[in-house]
Design an enzyme around this catalytic site. Structure first.
Site, PDB file in Angstrom:
ATOM      1  N   SER A 179      42.308  76.926  41.180  1.00  0.00           N
ATOM      2  CA  SER A 179      42.631  78.296  40.774  1.00  0.00           C
ATOM      3  C   SER A 179      41.276  79.271  40.775  1.00  0.00           C
ATOM      4  O   SER A 179      40.371  79.371  41.607  1.00  0.00           O
ATOM      5  CB  SER A 179      43.528  78.276  39.969  1.00  0.00           C
ATOM      6  N   ASP A 189      53.081  79.934  46.645  1.00  0.00           N
ATOM      7  CA  ASP A 189      52.372  80.208  45.659  1.00  0.00           C
ATOM      8  C   ASP A 189      52.740  81.678  45.159  1.00  0.00           C
ATOM      9  O   ASP A 189      52.272  82.739  45.777  1.00  0.00           O
ATOM     10  CB  ASP A 189      50.928  80.087  45.744  1.00  0.00           C
ATOM     11  N   HIS A 224      51.835  77.146  42.834  1.00  0.00           N
ATOM     12  CA  HIS A 224      50.433  77.113  42.253  1.00  0.00           C
ATOM     13  C   HIS A 224      50.182  75.877  41.323  1.00  0.00           C
ATOM     14  O   HIS A 224      50.530  75.832  40.300  1.00  0.00           O
ATOM     15  CB  HIS A 224      50.358  78.426  41.283  1.00  0.00           C
TER      16      HIS A 224
END
Length: 428
Positions: free
Chosen positions: A213, A348, A379
């Site tokens: 991320s 996501d 995610h």
């Protein structure tokens, strides 16, 4: 007196239950339809869509990583919902995460800050017999004690990798800040310090860079900032990043896919991290923060408000636009020349589909880049399982190790592999 006999009495009572039963059936059908739609149960499973140039290296990777050409199969009942996958990642991280035994390192920074990271030694020999170290940058506000990090590190150790995991500045609540600064979206100082330390401490090791991320943005920016940062780096893997902070933040104000709600929840978490270190960030040693900034923090409902009032001031950015542009890896990632594996999920809820044109275009233009886009996974979820309960290891953990192993083996066999003729560009 009524002349009706007993057999002449009529009633509508028997018809009413039938009407109510019909209403109940319609209500149940509506609820089931909503569940099917929300959980995306009718969605098929499929292999990831892979963008790449058909070079000998990429051909070798696809041949060595069957996980990239097989269907990713999430848990049947809930795994096809990006929201559920994301919520489970956010709430519990992983199932059955191992307890790790590592060594914590403290590095003083030039501005008085103290970077921390944890080193975990391998638990087995690597498949190539080489000394390989993974340098790992977690997601926003995360650290080595998060369950998904522990699961990945434990699996990496079992496959013969040493792991060094950065603890984002301010993310560990029990470690006080030693300067009025905490982590930001794209500041690479702490990650660079960790990598530099590991290079000096282990001159024989080679590195695989991994970012999750926000960590994906940091590692790609770090490698692209200077060619020397890529020395002794075998490859880089980035999972679920957004590539452009400015474009990503604009989408966080939209309500589709509940992005505005996620924005609020992430802003609330950032508030907690900042307020944990209130004394260090707003104390007498801080010349950049004012009492009015603290007041605005309490009323902020989005990351953009917190970024404008607090985060951009850590590095003296004059405007929010300047802060976002300088912190985005999209301006540096094209300078990365080592093999680069970018992974995202179509469902996501935090990464808008418009952002995925960045890695896809990059993979089509640069021969060292491969982009894998899964149909499901949310995610940083990517859970696997039969029906209801997920497995301890996720597809994400497996695909990173599979790609890393392929790169390490390629380096061993590269002289022979280089004799293979390159083919025209293509997409799997």
């Amino acid at each position: 007196m009524s002349s009706h006999g007993e057999g002449d009495v009529y009633t509508i009572a028997p018809e009413m239950p039938a009407v109510f039963d019909g209403m109940k059936l319609a209500a149940v059908a509506t609820v089931l339809y909503a569940i099917v739609r929300y959980l995306n149960l009718k969605s098929p499973t499929a292999p990831p869509d892979i963008s790449f140039q058909d070079t000998p290296l990429n051909h070798y990777i696809l041949k060595s990583c069957p996980i990239l050409t097989k269907d990713y199969i999430p848990p049947l009942l809930w795994g096809k919902s990006g929201h559920v996958q994301t919520a489970l990642y956010g709430k519990m991280g992983r199932v059955g995460s191992p307890n790790l035994c590592g060594l914590r390192k403290y590095l003083p920074m030039q501005d008085g800050a103290t970077a921390t990271f944890d080193v975990f030694e391998p638990l087995a020999d690597h498949i190539t017999g080489d000394d390989i170290t993974m340098v790992i940058c977690p997601g926003i506000g995360n650290h080595s004690e998060k369950h998904y990090i522990r699961t990945f590190v434990g699996y990496s150790q079992s496959q013969g990798y040493r792991c060094a995991v950065l603890n984002h500045l301010g993310a560990l609540p029990d470690i006080e800040l030693t300067s009025p600064r905490m982590f930001t979206y794209g500041c690479t100082w702490e990650f660079a310090a960790m990598v530099s330390y590991m290079k000096k401490a282990l001159p024989q090791t080679q590195f695989i860079v991994v970012g999750f991320s926000l960590g994906g943005n940091i590692v790609c920016k770090f490698l692209g900032e200077s060619h020397t940062n890529q020395e002794r780096v075998l490859c880089c893997v980035s999972v679920c990043q957004g590539y452009s902070v400015s474009r990503a933040q604009e989408t966080f104000l939209q309500w589709d896919q509940c992005r505005r709600l996620y924005n609020f929840l992430m802003a609330d978490n950032m508030k907690k991290i900042i307020l944990t270190h209130r004394g260090s960030l707003f104390g007498v040693n801080s010349s950049k923060m004012k009492d009015t900034d603290l007041s605005r923090l309490f009323t902020a409902t989005s990351l953009m408000q917190i970024d404008d009032g607090i985060m951009r001031k850590f590095h003296g950015h004059d405007s929010l636009k300047d802060y976002y542009e300088k912190e985005s890896c999209v301006h540096y990632i094209h300078n990365v020349s080592v093999p680069l594996f970018l992974v995202n999920s179509s469902d996501d809820p935090l990464v808008h589909p418009s952002l995925l044109t960045i890695p896809r275009t990059l993979a089509e233009k640069k021969s060292n880049v491969m982009f894998a886009l899964t149909l499901h996974g949310g995610h940083l979820g990517f859970f696997e399982g039969a029906v209801l309960f997920p497995h301890p290891l996720t597809w994400m953990d497996k695909v990173i190790i599979s790609y890393a192993n392929a790169i390490c083996q390629w380096e061993r066999k590269r002289p022979a592999c280089q004799t293979t003729c390159e083919k025209p560009k293509g997409r799997a």
